[in-house]
Structure formats: C-alpha cells, structure tokens
Design a protein around this motif. Structure first.
Motif, short mmCIF file in Angstrom:
data_model
loop_
_atom_site.label_atom_id
_atom_site.label_comp_id
_atom_site.label_asym_id
_atom_site.label_seq_id
_atom_site.Cartn_x
_atom_site.Cartn_y
_atom_site.Cartn_z
N UNK A 129 0.79 -1.23 0.00
CA UNK A 129 0.00 0.00 0.00
C UNK A 129 0.82 1.28 0.00
N UNK A 130 1.98 1.27 -0.61
CA UNK A 130 2.72 2.51 -0.79
C UNK A 130 3.55 2.94 0.40
N UNK A 131 3.76 2.06 1.38
CA UNK A 131 4.58 2.44 2.52
C UNK A 131 6.03 2.55 2.10
N UNK A 132 6.82 3.24 2.91
CA UNK A 132 8.25 3.33 2.64
C UNK A 132 8.91 2.01 3.01
N UNK A 133 9.91 1.64 2.22
CA UNK A 133 10.57 0.36 2.47
C UNK A 133 12.08 0.49 2.64
N UNK A 135 13.82 1.78 5.16
CA UNK A 135 14.32 1.46 6.49
C UNK A 135 13.42 0.50 7.26
N UNK A 136 12.16 0.31 6.83
CA UNK A 136 11.27 -0.58 7.57
C UNK A 136 10.81 -1.72 6.68
N UNK A 137 10.20 -2.72 7.29
CA UNK A 137 9.66 -3.84 6.53
C UNK A 137 10.72 -4.77 6.00
N UNK A 138 11.89 -4.76 6.61
CA UNK A 138 12.96 -5.63 6.14
C UNK A 138 12.75 -7.03 6.69
N UNK A 139 13.07 -8.01 5.88
CA UNK A 139 12.97 -9.40 6.33
C UNK A 139 14.35 -10.02 6.31
N UNK A 140 14.52 -11.09 7.03
CA UNK A 140 15.82 -11.75 7.08
C UNK A 140 16.61 -11.27 8.27
N UNK A 141 17.90 -11.61 8.29
CA UNK A 141 18.72 -11.31 9.46
C UNK A 141 19.45 -9.98 9.35
N UNK A 142 19.62 -9.44 8.16
CA UNK A 142 20.40 -8.22 7.99
C UNK A 142 19.61 -7.02 8.48
N UNK A 143 20.19 -6.31 9.45
CA UNK A 143 19.57 -5.08 9.96
C UNK A 143 20.67 -4.06 10.13
N UNK A 144 20.43 -2.84 9.70
CA UNK A 144 21.42 -1.78 9.88
C UNK A 144 22.38 -1.70 8.72
N UNK A 145 23.48 -0.96 8.95
CA UNK A 145 24.46 -0.70 7.91
C UNK A 145 25.68 -1.57 8.16
N UNK A 146 26.21 -2.15 7.12
CA UNK A 146 27.42 -2.96 7.25
C UNK A 146 28.63 -2.13 6.84
N UNK A 147 29.72 -2.30 7.57
CA UNK A 147 30.96 -1.59 7.24
C UNK A 147 31.74 -2.40 6.24
N UNK A 148 32.49 -1.68 5.44
CA UNK A 148 33.38 -2.35 4.50
C UNK A 148 34.54 -2.95 5.27
N UNK A 149 34.91 -4.14 4.88
CA UNK A 149 36.07 -4.77 5.52
C UNK A 149 37.34 -4.13 4.95
N UNK A 150 38.26 -3.76 5.83
CA UNK A 150 39.49 -3.08 5.41
C UNK A 150 40.52 -4.02 4.83
#
Length: 150
Positions: A129-133, A135-150
């Motif tokens: 129904x046109x909600x924003x996706x 930052x919300x409505x994520x499925x699975x285990x990944x949450x947040x921002x991942x850092x690049x490995x140096x």
C-alpha cells in the motif's frame, strides 16, 4: 425460590459461534464482516432489544436474527455494503463469515494472475500500500548498515 433462565453459551449464526453471554449488539460483531453499525441495523430489523443477552433469547428471536443477517444485503443502501460492486457478478454484496477470507484470497490471486503492481508486491512479500521500504519492513537477518572490511 427464584428459577434462573437457561443460558445458551454458544449461539450459531452464519456458521459462526457467537458468545451467548454478551449483549446481542456486541455478540453479532463476532461474525466477520459485521461491525457495530451493521449489528445495530440487524437488531432493529429483527425487532429485538440490542442490549438483551443473546444466550437468554428464545428460539424465535434467534431465528429472526438469522433471517435479518441473511437479508442484510437487500435491506440497506449499497454504500453500507462492504463490497458495493462485486467484480465477477457486478451486483452489490455484503461479505460475511468465511466469505470474507475466501474472497480476499480470490482477489489477491486474481491480481497475481493479471500481473498487476499490487499482485507482484503480494507475490514477493513486499509492502503493497505505498509504505516506505528503505528502512522498515525488512525481512531476514540483515539489519542496519554494514561496514566495509578493510
């Protein structure tokens, strides 16, 4: 000695068990597709007291409720129905009880077959129904921002 009336704890209307310990107006809302406004109209058509306990009513009153529920579509204006124009028949209908969930599934399957935008969103499990996706409505285990490995 006071003789207490027998109370029916379950009253069957439209393939739904209604709570016999509640008022008729509230108990009728136990049927899917019937809200408080529709329940009030049904009690008026059945000519019963909406505040009377459903389980203490006689068989004739319960039968009047059943006929009022069955004749609800033809006795109210089309704007009060939950399906004013049925897609298949083109006639006004009011869905109650198991019809609500069956028709919903049927409508979603039709959208999928037609490959409409909403149907594709239903298929992929995304918001419809046109909600924003972002930052919300994520499925699975990944949450947040991942850092690049140096």
């Amino acid at each position: 000695m006071d003789q207490e009336e027998e109370i029916k704890y379950f009253v069957r209307v439209r393939d739904t068990d209604l709570d016999g310990t509640k008022m008729a107006l509230i108990a009728l809302t136990g049927i899917k597709g019937i809200g408080r406004h529709a329940a009030k109209i049904i009690t008026q058509q059945a000519e019963i007291n909406p505040r009377a306990i459903l389980g203490k009513m006689g068989d004739d009153e319960i039968e009047r409720i059943r006929t009022a529920v069955d004749n609800y579509t033809s006795s109210v204006p089309t704007w009060m129905l939950n399906r004013p124009i049925d897609v298949l028949s083109g006639k006004p209908r009011h869905l109650m009880a198991s019809e609500v969930s069956l028709t919903l599934e049927e409508d979603i399957n039709t959208m999928r077959k037609v490959r409409s935008y909403r149907g594709i969103r239903h298929e992929t499990g995304q918001k419809v129904r046109g909600q924003r996706t972002k930052s919300t409505g994520r499925t699975g285990t990944t949450v947040g921002v991942r850092r690049k490995k140096a």
